[in-house]
Write a protein that holds these residues in place. Structure first.
Motif, short mmCIF file in Angstrom:
data_model
loop_
_atom_site.label_atom_id
_atom_site.label_comp_id
_atom_site.label_asym_id
_atom_site.label_seq_id
_atom_site.Cartn_x
_atom_site.Cartn_y
_atom_site.Cartn_z
N GLU A 1 8.82 49.80 55.86
CA GLU A 1 7.93 48.64 55.81
C GLU A 1 6.72 48.88 54.90
O GLU A 1 6.35 48.01 54.11
CB GLU A 1 7.47 48.26 57.22
CG GLU A 1 8.62 47.78 58.10
CD GLU A 1 8.15 47.15 59.41
OE1 GLU A 1 6.98 46.73 59.48
OE2 GLU A 1 8.96 47.09 60.36
N THR A 2 6.11 50.06 55.00
CA THR A 2 4.89 50.30 54.24
C THR A 2 5.15 50.37 52.74
O THR A 2 4.50 49.68 51.94
CB THR A 2 4.21 51.59 54.71
OG1 THR A 2 5.16 52.67 54.64
CG2 THR A 2 3.70 51.46 56.12
N THR B 1 7.79 49.39 51.11
CA THR B 1 8.37 48.13 50.64
C THR B 1 7.30 47.07 50.43
O THR B 1 7.30 46.35 49.42
CB THR B 1 9.43 47.63 51.64
OG1 THR B 1 10.44 48.63 51.79
CG2 THR B 1 10.07 46.35 51.16
N THR B 2 6.36 46.98 51.35
CA THR B 2 5.24 46.05 51.19
C THR B 2 4.42 46.40 49.96
O THR B 2 4.00 45.52 49.19
CB THR B 2 4.34 46.09 52.45
OG1 THR B 2 5.10 45.69 53.59
CG2 THR B 2 3.13 45.17 52.29
N ASN C 1 6.20 45.34 46.74
CA ASN C 1 6.07 43.90 46.50
C ASN C 1 4.72 43.55 45.89
O ASN C 1 4.61 42.75 44.96
CB ASN C 1 6.26 43.12 47.79
CG ASN C 1 7.71 43.10 48.26
OD1 ASN C 1 8.62 43.46 47.51
ND2 ASN C 1 7.93 42.69 49.50
N LYS D 1 12.39 41.29 51.10
CA LYS D 1 12.03 40.56 52.32
C LYS D 1 12.31 41.46 53.52
O LYS D 1 13.45 41.82 53.78
CB LYS D 1 12.85 39.27 52.44
CG LYS D 1 12.52 38.45 53.68
CD LYS D 1 13.37 37.18 53.74
CE LYS D 1 13.04 36.36 54.98
NZ LYS D 1 13.87 35.12 55.05
N ILE D 2 11.25 41.82 54.22
CA ILE D 2 11.38 42.75 55.34
C ILE D 2 11.81 42.00 56.61
O ILE D 2 11.18 41.02 57.01
CB ILE D 2 10.05 43.48 55.60
CG1 ILE D 2 9.65 44.30 54.37
CG2 ILE D 2 10.17 44.40 56.82
CD1 ILE D 2 8.28 44.90 54.45
N LYS E 1 12.00 42.66 60.35
CA LYS E 1 11.48 43.63 61.32
C LYS E 1 12.35 43.74 62.56
O LYS E 1 13.18 42.87 62.83
CB LYS E 1 10.05 43.24 61.73
CG LYS E 1 9.05 43.24 60.59
CD LYS E 1 7.70 42.74 61.07
CE LYS E 1 6.66 42.72 59.95
NZ LYS E 1 6.19 44.06 59.61
N PHE F 1 -2.20 45.45 52.97
CA PHE F 1 -1.63 45.45 54.32
C PHE F 1 -2.42 44.59 55.29
O PHE F 1 -2.14 44.61 56.50
CB PHE F 1 -1.55 46.89 54.84
CG PHE F 1 -0.55 47.73 54.10
CD1 PHE F 1 0.81 47.59 54.35
CD2 PHE F 1 -0.94 48.64 53.14
CE1 PHE F 1 1.75 48.35 53.65
CE2 PHE F 1 -0.03 49.42 52.44
CZ PHE F 1 1.33 49.26 52.71
#
Length: 348
Positions: free
Chosen positions: A174-175, A177-178, A181, A189-190, A192, A346
């Motif tokens: 998640e981190t 990948t964010t 982007n 597109k994550i 979760k 974030f």
């Protein structure tokens, strides 16, 4: 170790009588013995911040099988999975609740210091204050795509959307990948809710998502057939530089068109120095800290430990507790302007 009261009494008497060679020196020896750590009849628990099947679990159980043989008193060592909050639940437990006597150890995400620096609301610890015992392996999380996805490279990800299995707010799935982007312009597109990389890879195989972010060791060990048959492809390795086994795959540290972008990506690319590290709560006595670190070092050199690691295809890259401590401190000393930009990304 029990104190020899007869010798102690003799040392006191000798000290009072001024007999050379005895007295204070003998007292010092006895005091040193009295202060040695002793784990006899104790059980040490290694809290693993992930579910079973991933690299953290693999390494946690590997160390649990061997560490007790190298600690005073030969304690029993047991692994205990404590997943949640991208492994930060286990870190919070060890920092705030676990006993501070050496009987509680942990292994959690290698981004533990980054999450603190970025003020992740799930963080309830100070990574500087953990007692870092040692590292068994560096880490290399890899963005891996399924063969049916339109995205087969980072450049493709700038043009097409691809779904990524999110495995917790503190996890690189998640981190990073964010960050990609926001900094590189990818369109991931994550999705979760996946407990760990193992479940993420199962979901990718089922067609639920297109991208999973396991550790390279986990991928090549548990899903070797995917790579051999072309079912999955690694498009990014989360390192500062390309690893020797993936010379044709871009490294996170290569990306970014501006100095700020490179610093932001480098914040996560450098976490491999923490890797699969083990730590204890703050507040341990110096003797217990030394016993744990010395025992860990001795274990890592033991032929039986190395053979066991080879048997499960675990690639060892051992680091001392002091080395990991320095890596954590370097992360927490990143310039504030870089951290502030990362916090904006974030939304922290």
């Amino acid at each position: 170790m029990r104190l020899n009261y007869t010798l102690l009494a003799g040392a006191v008497a000798a000290s009072c009588l001024g007999i050379p060679g005895l007295g204070v020196s003998a007292l010092g020896v006895q005091a040193a013995y009295a202060q040695e750590a002793d784990f006899s009849r104790k059980t040490i628990t290694i809290y693993i911040g992930n579910t079973a099947g991933g690299t953290y679990d693999l390494m946690g159980r590997l160390v649990a099988r061997h560490l007790g043989h190298f600690l005073p008193g030969n304690p029993t060592v047991v692994p205990d999975n404590m997943p949640g909050a991208g492994t930060l639940r286990a870190a919070n437990y060890i920092f705030n609740i676990a006993p501070k006597d050496g009987t509680a150890l942990g292994i959690v995400t290698d981004t533990i210091a980054v999450e603190q620096a970025l003020r992740n609301p799930a963080v309830q610890f100070d990574a500087r204050k953990f007692v870092w015992v040692g590292r068994v392996a560096a880490s290399n999380a890899v963005h891996t795509v399924w063969h049916t996805s339109k995205v087969q490279s980072i450049e493709d990800a700038k043009r097409f959307e691809a779904t990524v299995a999110g495995t917790g707010a503190g996890n690189v799935a998640e981190t990073v990948t964010t960050l990609l982007n926001a900094v590189v312009g990818t369109k991931f597109k994550i999705i979760k809710g996946y407990p760990s990389a193992n479940e993420a890879m199962l979901a990718m195989e089922r067609g639920e998502i297109e991208v999973a972010v396991p550790n390279w060791t986990t991928l090549k060990t548990t899903r070797a057939s995917w790579l051999q048959e072309g079912k999955a492809k690694v498009i990014l390795q989360n390192l500062s530089e390309r690893g020797p086994e993936l010379p044709d795959v871009p490294a996170l540290g290569e990306l970014g068109d501006t100095p700020e972008a490179k610093q932001l990506l480098g914040l996560y690319a450098s976490t491999s120095a923490v890797g699969r590290a083990f730590f204890a709560p703050p507040g341990l006595s110096p003797t217990v800290t030394k016993a744990l670190r010395d025992g860990f070092t001795a274990m890592s050199k033991d032929p039986q430990f190395v053979a066991d690691a080879n048997q499960i295809n675990a690639e060892l890259q051992v680091g001392s507790g002091e080395e990991v401590q320095k890596a954590v401190e370097r992360t927490l000393d990143v310039p504030e302007r870089v951290l502030q930009r990362a916090r904006e990304i974030f939304a922290r």
